[in-house]
Design an enzyme around this catalytic site. Structure first.
Site, PDB file in Angstrom:
ATOM      1  N   GLU A 120      27.464  38.606  26.461  1.00 48.81           N
ATOM      2  CA  GLU A 120      26.468  39.617  26.135  1.00 48.81           C
ATOM      3  C   GLU A 120      26.298  40.593  27.309  1.00 48.81           C
ATOM      4  O   GLU A 120      26.707  40.282  28.444  1.00 48.81           O
ATOM      5  CB  GLU A 120      25.125  38.927  25.851  1.00 48.81           C
ATOM      6  CG  GLU A 120      25.168  37.926  24.698  1.00 48.81           C
ATOM      7  CD  GLU A 120      25.135  38.584  23.322  1.00 48.81           C
ATOM      8  OE1 GLU A 120      25.789  39.629  23.111  1.00 48.81           O
ATOM      9  OE2 GLU A 120      24.451  38.032  22.436  1.00 48.81           O
TER      10      GLU A 120
ATOM     11  N   ASN B 299      26.763  45.487  20.322  1.00 49.27           N
ATOM     12  CA  ASN B 299      26.134  45.694  21.633  1.00 49.27           C
ATOM     13  C   ASN B 299      27.182  45.684  22.751  1.00 49.27           C
ATOM     14  O   ASN B 299      26.847  45.594  23.919  1.00 49.27           O
ATOM     15  CB  ASN B 299      25.072  44.622  21.902  1.00 49.27           C
ATOM     16  CG  ASN B 299      25.663  43.223  21.951  1.00 49.27           C
ATOM     17  OD1 ASN B 299      26.854  43.034  21.707  1.00 49.27           O
ATOM     18  ND2 ASN B 299      24.843  42.229  22.274  1.00 49.27           N
TER      19      ASN B 299
ATOM     20  N   ASP C 171      34.856  31.133  21.007  1.00 56.03           N
ATOM     21  CA  ASP C 171      33.411  30.958  21.185  1.00 56.03           C
ATOM     22  C   ASP C 171      32.829  30.178  20.013  1.00 56.03           C
ATOM     23  O   ASP C 171      33.496  29.967  18.998  1.00 56.03           O
ATOM     24  CB  ASP C 171      32.702  32.320  21.343  1.00 56.03           C
ATOM     25  CG  ASP C 171      33.037  33.315  20.234  1.00 56.03           C
ATOM     26  OD1 ASP C 171      33.636  32.914  19.210  1.00 56.03           O
ATOM     27  OD2 ASP C 171      32.706  34.498  20.392  1.00 56.03           O
TER      28      ASP C 171
END
Ligand code: PGA
Length: 240
Positions: free
Chosen positions: A143, A136, A67
């Site tokens: 995400e 998270n 990424d």
């Protein structure tokens, strides 16, 4: 999914590096995708040492970049590719033709996504994907809410990622979007290692392994992969 807790970060890193070396012995031209970030730095240092002492052969394998922050590249200190180049590719003198990394400065990011999807397909798929976990629950920059079926894609970053991501930079840095391999790449990879260390990761490791599988917490997808390992140090495994 297998789980293993190592007494120390050094032992966790050593084990991961030796695992990669063993894979490369079986399949010297393997296609490997490695996370940047703090977690795998010890693994990279060990892997460089194994290579430099003749115990790992990285002369034929190829790499996929996991990424990148949109707008950054390997020359931008703190970027994902900066870390991978400095901790691994430069010390090992990996030639450019064996590194497939997003150009996150490109005008056409969708074309960059297709280029990396195509590179993975052209090599016959990922032999190994080594990832960390975000606070998270993100894996790479997938995400919460990202469909499990995505291949490479561009994503708006969540507040947690933007805040936590500041740790990679020496000064406050605006982060808005990421370009990332997708969770379908994780499911398609022949082997996945999810690594974590430190007390801060204990709740998310527990959640990844025990919560119902859901896009709300992307790391839970690890439970569905037929050949996944969760490797942690004592602190990150404290709640499992
Ligand atoms: P870290 O990042 O290894 O720096 O903790 C993990 C992640 O955000 O995926």
């Amino acid at each position: 999914m297998s789980f293993r807790r190592f007494p120390t970060y050094a032992e966790l890193s050593q084990h991961a590096a030796e695992h990669i070396a063993a894979l490369l012995k079986r399949k010297p031209d393997a296609l490997i995708c490695l996370a940047s970030g703090a977690t795998p730095i010890g693994t990279f240092h060990q892997l460089v040492e194994l290579a430099q002492t003749g115990h790992a052969n990285l002369n034929q394998c190829s790499f996929i970049g996991l990424d990148e922050w949109v707008g950054m590249g390997p020359d931008d200190e703190g970027s994902c590719s900066y870390h991978l180049y400095h901790d691994l590719f430069i010390p090992l003198a990996i030639p450019a033709e064996r590194i497939h990394y997003f150009n996150a400065k490109a005008d056409d990011l969708a074309a960059e996504c297709r280029r990396i999807d195509d590179a993975i397909a052209a090599h016959g798929g990922l032999d190994l994907l080594l990832v960390g976990i975000g606070l998270n629950g993100h894996i790479a920059l997938n995400e919460p809410g990202t469909p499990f079926t995505h291949y490479c894609h561009v994503i708006d970053l969540h507040e947690t990622t933007i805040t936590v991501g500041q740790k990679y930079f020496t000064k406050p840095t605006p982060l808005t979007r990421g370009i990332t391999i997708g969770l379908q790449h994780l499911m398609d990879a022949r082997e996945v290692i999810l690594m974590a260390n430190g007390h801060g990761k204990a709740p998310v490791i527990n959640q990844a392994m025990t919560a119902p599988v859901s896009t709300d917490f992307p790391a839970t997808i690890i439970q569905r992969h037929p050949n996944a390992h969760v490797w942690v140090d004592e602190a990150a495994g404290a709640l499992v």
